[in-house]
Design an enzyme around this catalytic site. Sequence first.
Site, PDB file in Angstrom:
ATOM      1  N   LYS A 108       0.824  -1.211   0.000  1.00  0.00           N
ATOM      2  CA  LYS A 108       0.000   0.000   0.000  1.00  0.00           C
ATOM      3  C   LYS A 108       0.862   1.268   0.000  1.00  0.00           C
ATOM      4  O   LYS A 108       0.353   2.349  -0.299  1.00  0.00           O
ATOM      5  CB  LYS A 108      -0.948   0.016   1.205  1.00  0.00           C
ATOM      6  N   ASP A 109       2.153   1.148   0.322  1.00  0.00           N
ATOM      7  CA  ASP A 109       3.039   2.310   0.340  1.00  0.00           C
ATOM      8  C   ASP A 109       3.740   2.546  -0.990  1.00  0.00           C
ATOM      9  O   ASP A 109       4.466   3.534  -1.139  1.00  0.00           O
ATOM     10  CB  ASP A 109       4.096   2.157   1.442  1.00  0.00           C
ATOM     11  N   ARG A 163      -8.002   8.639   3.675  1.00  0.00           N
ATOM     12  CA  ARG A 163      -9.015   7.621   3.368  1.00  0.00           C
ATOM     13  C   ARG A 163      -9.842   7.286   4.595  1.00  0.00           C
ATOM     14  O   ARG A 163     -11.088   7.257   4.542  1.00  0.00           O
ATOM     15  CB  ARG A 163      -8.324   6.354   2.831  1.00  0.00           C
ATOM     16  N   ARG A 164      -9.180   7.041   5.713  1.00  0.00           N
ATOM     17  CA  ARG A 164      -9.904   6.746   6.948  1.00  0.00           C
ATOM     18  C   ARG A 164     -10.683   7.968   7.430  1.00  0.00           C
ATOM     19  O   ARG A 164     -11.830   7.862   7.866  1.00  0.00           O
ATOM     20  CB  ARG A 164      -8.920   6.266   8.019  1.00  0.00           C
ATOM     21  N   ARG A 181       0.890  10.328  13.463  1.00  0.00           N
ATOM     22  CA  ARG A 181       1.760   9.591  12.557  1.00  0.00           C
ATOM     23  C   ARG A 181       2.795   8.818  13.356  1.00  0.00           C
ATOM     24  O   ARG A 181       2.957   9.010  14.547  1.00  0.00           O
ATOM     25  CB  ARG A 181       2.453  10.547  11.579  1.00  0.00           C
ATOM     26  N   ARG A 187       2.112   5.057  17.364  1.00  0.00           N
ATOM     27  CA  ARG A 187       0.722   5.509  17.358  1.00  0.00           C
ATOM     28  C   ARG A 187      -0.054   4.949  18.546  1.00  0.00           C
ATOM     29  O   ARG A 187      -0.889   5.644  19.138  1.00  0.00           O
ATOM     30  CB  ARG A 187       0.058   5.136  16.030  1.00  0.00           C
ATOM     31  N   CYS A 274      -2.387  12.956  -4.375  1.00  0.00           N
ATOM     32  CA  CYS A 274      -2.119  12.358  -3.070  1.00  0.00           C
ATOM     33  C   CYS A 274      -3.080  12.877  -2.006  1.00  0.00           C
ATOM     34  O   CYS A 274      -3.109  12.368  -0.893  1.00  0.00           O
ATOM     35  CB  CYS A 274      -0.671  12.626  -2.648  1.00  0.00           C
TER      36      CYS A 274
END
Length: 337
Positions: A108-109, A163-164, A181, A187, A274
Amino acid sequence: MSSAHPAQAPTGTSRVRPHPQMRSLPLRVGTRGSPLAVWQTRCFLDMVLRFCPVLRNAGAFEEHVIQTSGDAIQDRRLADVGGKGLFAKEIHEALLDRRIDFAVHSLKDLETEMPPEVVLACTLKREDSRDVLIPGPGMAALDPADPIGSIPAGARLGTASLRRQAQILHSRPDLAVGMIRGNVQTRLRKLAEGEADATLLALAGLRRMDLSPPGMVILDPEAMVPAAGQGIIGVTVREEDTELHELLGGIEDREARAVSRAERALLASLDGSCRTPIGGHARLLPDGRLHLTGLVARPDGSFLLKRGLHGAVADAEAIGAELGDSLRADSPADIFG
């Protein structure tokens, strides 16, 4: 890490053919330095060693931890400084400079369009792709039947993911979203210290780190559409390096290959900036067909469009492209600005 008898291949992979003329060792693997990234790299190397006997000798591999811009910048959202590709930029520079031979990533990165002369050669079996909602120590237990709806009004949700954020605010505009982050452990520490009342993380990372935060609730992927590639380890090599490409192709998981192709084709078709919240989640149905859910939204949740499409596994990329085109056609122009 668990081990398997070398004569048995994991589901969805093929036996690797030994390479008696393999280049001189050690082979150099590049990775980010977070605990999760290092775990993923060692998991991958363990699989290679089990299925390529010629490499089963001391010193076959060297790990090269590479500091990335994405890890160095902790006070801003990635969307504000160049996007998720910042987690791979320096690693791919090392690959092209021949300081490493291949690189291990969270899929995903990886940027949708790979740098010239770099290819995605291998995707490994997907861990659970879902997100989890984790309450802080001061929050009452969440309702597993409606975890997002049971967050107290006005609560502070910590996440760096647009997205979240978009999906949460679409259903709960009363919540306050702030940035948190860092790696998984960072986190969770910030949550425990009260920087937010709740946070969202990928279940795959928690499982790989053997972490189970108290009170966490797994979210249905249709209610919180995951990021494209979430839970999949991807390995990149130089396009010209056919020997390593062949080796890695032999341990690739066929299901991960299919779903990742659909999800990444969706991203490519949408071609959002982005700052565009995009979700993509593919899965294989019991009848063997592939189903893809795609989502686009505004960061503030004021617009959200979600659709699904299914078809043959062989058409994974076409399914992703068609669904992406459909979402783009019916979204406001500013979504992709």
